[in-house]
Design a protein around this motif. Structure first.
Motif, PDB file in Angstrom:
ATOM      1  N   PRO A  47       0.892  -1.175  -0.111  1.00 53.47           N
ATOM      2  CA  PRO A  47       0.040   0.006   0.147  1.00 53.47           C
ATOM      3  C   PRO A  47       0.851   1.176   0.116  1.00 53.47           C
ATOM      4  O   PRO A  47       1.934   1.331   0.621  1.00 53.47           O
ATOM      5  N   ILE A  48       0.402   2.217  -0.713  1.00 48.65           N
ATOM      6  CA  ILE A  48       1.109   3.619  -0.931  1.00 48.65           C
ATOM      7  C   ILE A  48       1.130   4.256   0.739  1.00 48.65           C
ATOM      8  O   ILE A  48       1.952   4.833   1.056  1.00 48.65           O
ATOM      9  N   ASP A  49      -0.052   4.304   1.358  1.00 49.68           N
ATOM     10  CA  ASP A  49      -0.219   4.484   2.636  1.00 49.68           C
ATOM     11  C   ASP A  49       0.345   3.854   3.569  1.00 49.68           C
ATOM     12  O   ASP A  49      -0.106   2.729   3.826  1.00 49.68           O
ATOM     13  N   ARG A  50       1.524   4.189   4.253  1.00 53.13           N
ATOM     14  CA  ARG A  50       2.329   3.309   4.792  1.00 53.13           C
ATOM     15  C   ARG A  50       1.462   3.037   6.352  1.00 53.13           C
ATOM     16  O   ARG A  50       1.877   2.215   6.989  1.00 53.13           O
ATOM     17  N   GLY A  51       0.639   4.097   6.602  1.00 54.14           N
ATOM     18  CA  GLY A  51      -0.144   3.857   7.941  1.00 54.14           C
ATOM     19  C   GLY A  51      -1.368   2.873   7.479  1.00 54.14           C
ATOM     20  O   GLY A  51      -2.241   2.704   8.737  1.00 54.14           O
ATOM     21  N   TYR A  52      -1.541   2.455   6.352  1.00 49.57           N
ATOM     22  CA  TYR A  52      -2.754   1.748   6.170  1.00 49.57           C
ATOM     23  C   TYR A  52      -2.871   0.591   7.105  1.00 49.57           C
ATOM     24  O   TYR A  52      -1.855  -0.230   7.361  1.00 49.57           O
ATOM     25  N   ALA A  53      -3.807   0.090   7.662  1.00 50.16           N
ATOM     26  CA  ALA A  53      -4.114  -0.957   8.642  1.00 50.16           C
ATOM     27  C   ALA A  53      -5.083  -2.026   7.860  1.00 50.16           C
ATOM     28  O   ALA A  53      -6.116  -1.839   7.899  1.00 50.16           O
TER      29      ALA A  53
END
Length: 251
Positions: free
Chosen positions: A83-89
């Protein structure tokens, strides 16, 4: 098959497209999850990757999952795509499984393998590819991935549920794969003999589908990986697949 939205590109020109150029043409979205059992934190997984031309991206990206792709590709496992968003859970999924309606697509960074699939789209003038894998397990190093699969098999903890081609996930697979003849299915999971049990399971589900790929000499269940180390071999693989597609009047 859905209508194309761009002219076919010369195969040599498509072969020379770099990553930055491809990302200007296509967006990439994936569904990631954690496969859990007995209260564990889970194994990092990705079940599907959607590659779509920017000008055909729906307002609600979830609608991509309802579309018939121009090409369905089956690779070994998700590799280094993330995922591009490293904070994606990613959501936690138990052995009871999930349905495609539960999927949540998120912008995804492709890896070198997926750029090869994008070059096929460009060469054919297609706008949508869907990537599935023999296994959903997210392990970028192939030897470690094969060790992980073997360990899960020995321990019997999650059965075959890390593969969307296992019998228990048939209802999840069917809407993503589509009916036979709806789109060509590109097979390219590599040469390692340790993949044969997963490959056999997959090929059983792909009966009656039109398959394209580069067979491994002397082994009917293994197909060359789209992105080998040497550039000339990458180019040769791409040329071989495009030639197969060009010879079939239905695609």
């Amino acid at each position: 098959m859905s209508d194309t939205i761009q002219k076919k590109m010369d195969p040599v020109a498509a072969r020379d497209l770099r990553a930055a150029q491809l990302l200007k043409m296509y967006a990439v979205y994936g569904h990631f999850y954690q496969l859990s059992w007995n209260g564990s934190d889970g194994l990092g997984c990705r079940s599907v990757l959607e590659l779509v031309a920017h000008d055909r991206l729906p307002k609600n990206r979830q609608e991509l999952l309802l579309r018939q792709a121009d090409l369905v590709a089956v690779m070994m496992n998700p590799g280094s795509s993330h995922p591009i968003d490293r904070g994606y859970a990613p959501p936690l999924v138990t052995q009871d499984g999930q349905s495609v309606a539960d999927y949540r697509l998120t912008p995804t960074r492709p890896d070198n393998t997926q750029y090869q699939i994008l070059r096929i789209l460009a060469a054919r003038g297609w706008h949508h590819a869907r990537i599935l894998n023999l296994s959903d397990l997210r392990e970028p190093k192939s030897p470690l991935f094969l060790q992980q699969v073997a360990r899960l098999e020995r321990e019997g903890q999650v059965g075959g549920r890390h593969s969307i081609f296992c019998p228990e996930r048939q209802a999840e697979l069917l809407p993503l794969l589509g009916q036979p003849g709806a789109a060509p299915v590109l097979v390219g999971w590599g040469r390692h003999a340790g993949l044969i049990p997963l490959a056999e399971q997959c090929l059983d589900r792909l009966r009656n589908h039109f398959l394209v790929g580069v067979p491994v000499a002397g082994e009917s269940r293994l197909y060359a990986h789209p992105s080998p180390m040497l550039q000339r071999m990458k180019d040769a693989w791409l040329d071989a697949v495009l030639e197969q597609l060009s010879k079939n009047k239905d695609v």
